[in-house]
Design a protein around this motif. Structure first.
Motif, mmCIF file in Angstrom:
data_model
loop_
_atom_site.group_PDB
_atom_site.id
_atom_site.type_symbol
_atom_site.label_atom_id
_atom_site.label_comp_id
_atom_site.label_asym_id
_atom_site.label_seq_id
_atom_site.Cartn_x
_atom_site.Cartn_y
_atom_site.Cartn_z
ATOM 1 N N ASP A 39 -16.936 -110.625 73.934
ATOM 2 C CA ASP A 39 -15.863 -110.260 74.843
ATOM 3 C C ASP A 39 -16.510 -109.592 76.048
ATOM 4 O O ASP A 39 -17.147 -108.542 75.916
ATOM 5 N N CYS A 83 -12.900 -112.477 83.178
ATOM 6 C CA CYS A 83 -12.918 -111.804 81.880
ATOM 7 C C CYS A 83 -12.497 -112.836 80.842
ATOM 8 O O CYS A 83 -11.553 -113.590 81.069
ATOM 9 N N GLY A 85 -11.686 -112.098 77.565
ATOM 10 C CA GLY A 85 -10.975 -111.497 76.435
ATOM 11 C C GLY A 85 -9.537 -111.164 76.802
ATOM 12 O O GLY A 85 -9.239 -110.782 77.932
ATOM 13 N N ALA A 87 -7.774 -108.678 75.992
ATOM 14 C CA ALA A 87 -7.504 -107.250 76.188
ATOM 15 C C ALA A 87 -8.274 -106.662 77.362
ATOM 16 O O ALA A 87 -8.389 -105.456 77.494
ATOM 17 N N PRO A 179 -13.968 -105.328 79.340
ATOM 18 C CA PRO A 179 -13.475 -106.142 78.229
ATOM 19 C C PRO A 179 -13.009 -105.284 77.064
ATOM 20 O O PRO A 179 -13.387 -104.125 76.941
ATOM 21 N N ASN A 180 -12.151 -105.860 76.219
ATOM 22 C CA ASN A 180 -11.796 -105.287 74.927
ATOM 23 C C ASN A 180 -11.327 -103.838 74.967
ATOM 24 O O ASN A 180 -11.855 -102.995 74.268
ATOM 25 N N SER A 182 -7.971 -101.441 74.519
ATOM 26 C CA SER A 182 -6.578 -101.376 74.073
ATOM 27 C C SER A 182 -5.846 -100.363 74.918
ATOM 28 O O SER A 182 -6.188 -99.181 74.913
#
Length: 187
Positions: A39, A83, A85, A87, A179-180, A182
Motif C-alpha cells: 500500500d 495512491c 490503497g 484508505a 497510504p493506509n 484509517s
C-alpha cells in the motif's frame, strides 16, 4: 447350444485379458501462486514553483509598499501523483513566505512575513491549511487515484498590514499523500 456357451466363454476370456479401457490413470496436482502489492503513494511530478515576483504594491498612495494580494491569491500549480490503497489520505501544510535576508523582528509599521491559505484537490477531495497555524491541516481521504493534485493559494495577508521589508521571500506548500490511514468517520 453347447457351441453358443463355448462362444460366450471364449469372448469373456478374451475381454478379461485386455487392459481396462474405462479406468482413468490421470491425477491432478495443484500449485498455488501468491503475491502481494504494498500500500503506497507516490508523486510522479513532485514539485512546481510559483514565482510571484514583486510582492509589494507600487505607487505613492497609502497602500504603496504593502502586500499586493493579487500576486499570490488564485495562483495554482499542478503536481501529479497516485495512491494504490483504498484508505489513502492527503494533507496540506502551508508554510509562510518569510524574508530570508532580514534578521530579527520587523519594526512597527513593517512586516517581513506573508501568510496565506493553500488547498490541494485530488480525486474530488480537497485538503486545506493556513500558514497562520504551524503544522499540516486535517487529512482527507483520497483513496485509490492517479492523476493531478492541484494546489491553489488564497487569502494572502501580512501580520499587521504594514509595509513589506525589502528582501527575498520564500515559503512552501507541502502536500503529503499517505497510504493506509484509517480516518475517523464523521457523524
Amino acid at each position: 447350444m453347447k457351441n453358443s456357451i463355448l462362444a460366450v466363454a471364449a469372448i469373456v476370456a478374451a475381454t478379461a485379458a485386455l487392459p481396462a479401457a474405462a479406468q482413468s490413470t490421470s491425477a491432478t496436482g495443484t500449485v498455488t501462486v501468491n503475491g502481494s502489492v504494498a500500500d503506497r503513494c507516490q508523486f510522479t511530478t513532485p514539485s512546481a514553483v510559483i514565482n510571484a515576483g514583486e510582492l509589494a504594491l507600487q505607487g505613492s498612495g497609502s497602500t504603496a509598499g504593502k502586500l499586493d494580494t493579487s500576486k499570490l491569491d488564485g495562483q495554482t500549480r499542478t503536481l501529479v501523483g497516485w495512491c494504490n490503497g483504498t484508505a489513502a489520505s492527503m494533507s496540506v501544510e502551508a508554510q509562510p513566505l518569510v524574508d530570508t535576508t532580514f534578521a530579527g523582528a520587523a519594526p512597527t509599521g513593517f512586516d517581513s512575513v506573508v501568510n496565506y491559505s493553500a488547498s490541494a484537490l485530488a480525486n474530488s477531495a480537497t485538503a486545506t491549511d493556513t500558514s497562520l497555524a504551524a503544522g499540516a491541516g486535517t487529512a482527507v481521504p483520497v483513496g485509490l487515484f492517479t492523476g493531478n493534485v492541484v494546489v491553489t493559494l488564497a487569502g494572502s495577508s501580512s501580520p499587521t498590514g504594514g509595509i513589506l521589508v525589502a528582501g527575498s521571500y520564500s515559503g512552501q506548500v507541502l502536500v503529503t499523500l499517505t497510504p493506509n490511514v484509517s480516518l475517523p468517520l464523521s457523524d
